[in-house]
Motif scaffolding. Structure first.
Motif, short mmCIF file in Angstrom:
data_model
loop_
_atom_site.label_atom_id
_atom_site.label_comp_id
_atom_site.label_asym_id
_atom_site.label_seq_id
_atom_site.Cartn_x
_atom_site.Cartn_y
_atom_site.Cartn_z
N PHE A 14 -4.20 10.87 3.56
CA PHE A 14 -2.97 9.58 4.20
C PHE A 14 -2.50 8.82 3.42
O PHE A 14 -3.13 8.56 2.13
N VAL A 15 -1.63 8.22 3.33
CA VAL A 15 -1.08 6.66 2.80
C VAL A 15 -0.76 5.80 3.33
O VAL A 15 -0.66 5.69 5.10
N LEU A 16 -1.62 4.47 3.20
CA LEU A 16 -1.85 3.51 4.40
C LEU A 16 -0.74 2.43 3.69
O LEU A 16 -0.21 1.78 2.78
N SER A 17 0.39 2.17 4.18
CA SER A 17 1.69 1.43 3.97
C SER A 17 1.29 0.34 4.57
O SER A 17 -0.02 -0.07 4.94
N ASP A 18 1.83 -0.83 4.49
CA ASP A 18 1.83 -2.15 4.65
C ASP A 18 1.47 -2.50 6.24
O ASP A 18 0.66 -3.43 6.53
N THR A 19 2.24 -1.50 6.82
CA THR A 19 2.32 -1.84 8.28
C THR A 19 0.93 -1.53 9.02
O THR A 19 0.15 -2.40 9.36
N ILE A 20 0.10 -0.41 8.15
CA ILE A 20 -0.80 0.34 8.39
C ILE A 20 -1.89 -1.15 7.90
O ILE A 20 -2.84 -1.60 9.15
#
Ligand SMILES: [Zn+2]
Ligand SMILES: [Zn+2]
Ligand SMILES: [Zn+2]
Length: 352
Positions: free
Chosen positions: A331-337
């Protein structure tokens, strides 16, 4: 999850163990104390000074190792008593499947206890308590399969016991593109729906919730149908922790809720093994350094959790690749996530 020592010989033992491999004493776990107890034989009593405990009635059935105070009228432990329906044990495989489900569920209850979320009152208000039913598909008289759908409705969580069958679950895991399709993942997801009802619906947080996760009043049945027909939109992983999270606002919340549980429990484990950059191995009976006494489960601030988690996942992915396995954390955790996870963190910690 934390580490445990055998109270008799101090050998390391694990959360699921019913017996110490070193001194062969019987092991039992008391959730209220988050501690292992021991007894020298099956009929010996479990003691902690003045308080006597008894084994869960499911211990001989499925090796549940949890204990209950002897004075309680209840025969089942805190976790098992919330299971209202079990599959037909005369059918092949069902007992093993039930045992695997309960083992994962005890891990769920461990997290719920650590977050102090509560599971409702089964005796006085059963309709608002967290309840489980584990069911198998059945054949109707005309030879059709009556499918059991895994899901949540008003606190009642239904799990199809086929999910506990490794080849079956693996088949769905691949077909649905769900790297974390596991039993504990199912439990963490489904209770997300339960706590949404409890903590978000009819609460002052509902508007903030909608701003982050979207409007849950969108027709649920249509949304799910559309998801299964068309799949998640391209680029979904910039905004959601899984493709299924794109199906509906409620599913996004439940998927993110489960993901938050994965992170906090993963960090607790890492801390106990000295893998998270904090002082390693403070001993099996003490919380490792770096967090408050409650560990990552009690962390008031969200950012330090992520500051510890992200480098850990990078290292774990590299570890997996070095032995030829797929990524530990794909997983890559974006700012939205990040914002979604933070909403859940605040929800759990500021319940007031
Ligand atoms: Zn021992
Ligand atoms: Zn039990
Ligand atoms: Zn769901």
């Amino acid at each position: 999850m934390r580490r445990y020592a055998c109270p008799n010989c101090s050998n390391e033992v694990h959360f699921r163990n019913t017996e110490c491999v070193n001194c062969h004493s019987r092991l039992g776990y008391v959730p209220e104390w988050d501690r292992m107890f021991y007894a020298m034989s099956d009929d010996a009593r479990w003691h902690d000074g003045a308080t006597a405990y008894k084994a869960c009635a499911n211990r001989p059935e499925i090796a549940c190792n949890w204990l209950i105070e002897e004075t309680q009228t209840e025969d089942h432990c805190l976790s098992c008593r919330h299971t209202l329906v079990i599959p037909d044990l005369s059918a092949p495989g069902n007992r093993d499947h039930w045992a695997a489900l309960e083992e994962a569920k005890r891990r769920l209850f461990y997290s719920i206890e650590k977050f102090q979320l509560g599971v409702g009152n089964l005796v006085n208000q059963p309709e608002t308590a967290l309840r489980f039913e584990f069911k198998a598909d059945t054949l109707t008289a005309d030879g059709k399969t009556r499918r059991v759908l895994t899901g949540h409705e008003h606190g009642l969580i239904t799990i199809n016991v086929a999910e506990a069958d490794d080849p079956t679950r693996e088949k769905y895991r691949k077909a649905m593109g769900e790297p974390y399709r596991t039993l504990i993942g199912h439990f963490r997801h489904e209770v997300g729906h339960y706590y949404w009802d409890d903590l978000v619906f009819n609460s002052p947080r509902l508007e903030a919730y909608r701003a982050i996760f979207g409007d849950e009043r969108q027709d649920y049945g249509e949304a799910l149908k559309r998801h299964y027909d068309q799949g998640a939109p391209a680029g979904w992983d910039a905004t959601h922790v899984s493709s299924y999270a794109c199906a509906h606002s409620w599913e996004d919340f439940a998927e993110t809720w489960a993901h938050y549980f994965h992170i906090v429990d993963g960090l607790e484990t890492a801390g106990w093994y000295g893998l998270d950059g904090h002082t390693p191995d403070a001993g099996l009976n003490r919380t490792p350094g770096g967090w408050s006494d409650a560990g990552p489960y009690g962390a008031q601030e969200f950012r330090p959790l992520m500051d510890a988690w992200v480098p850990l996942t990078v290292a774990m992915n590299a570890m997996n690749r070095s032995i030829g396995l797929g990524d530990f954390y794909p997983f890559v955790l974006s700012d939205t996530i990040f914002a979604k996870l933070e909403f859940i963190h605040d929800l759990i910690h500021d319940r007031g």
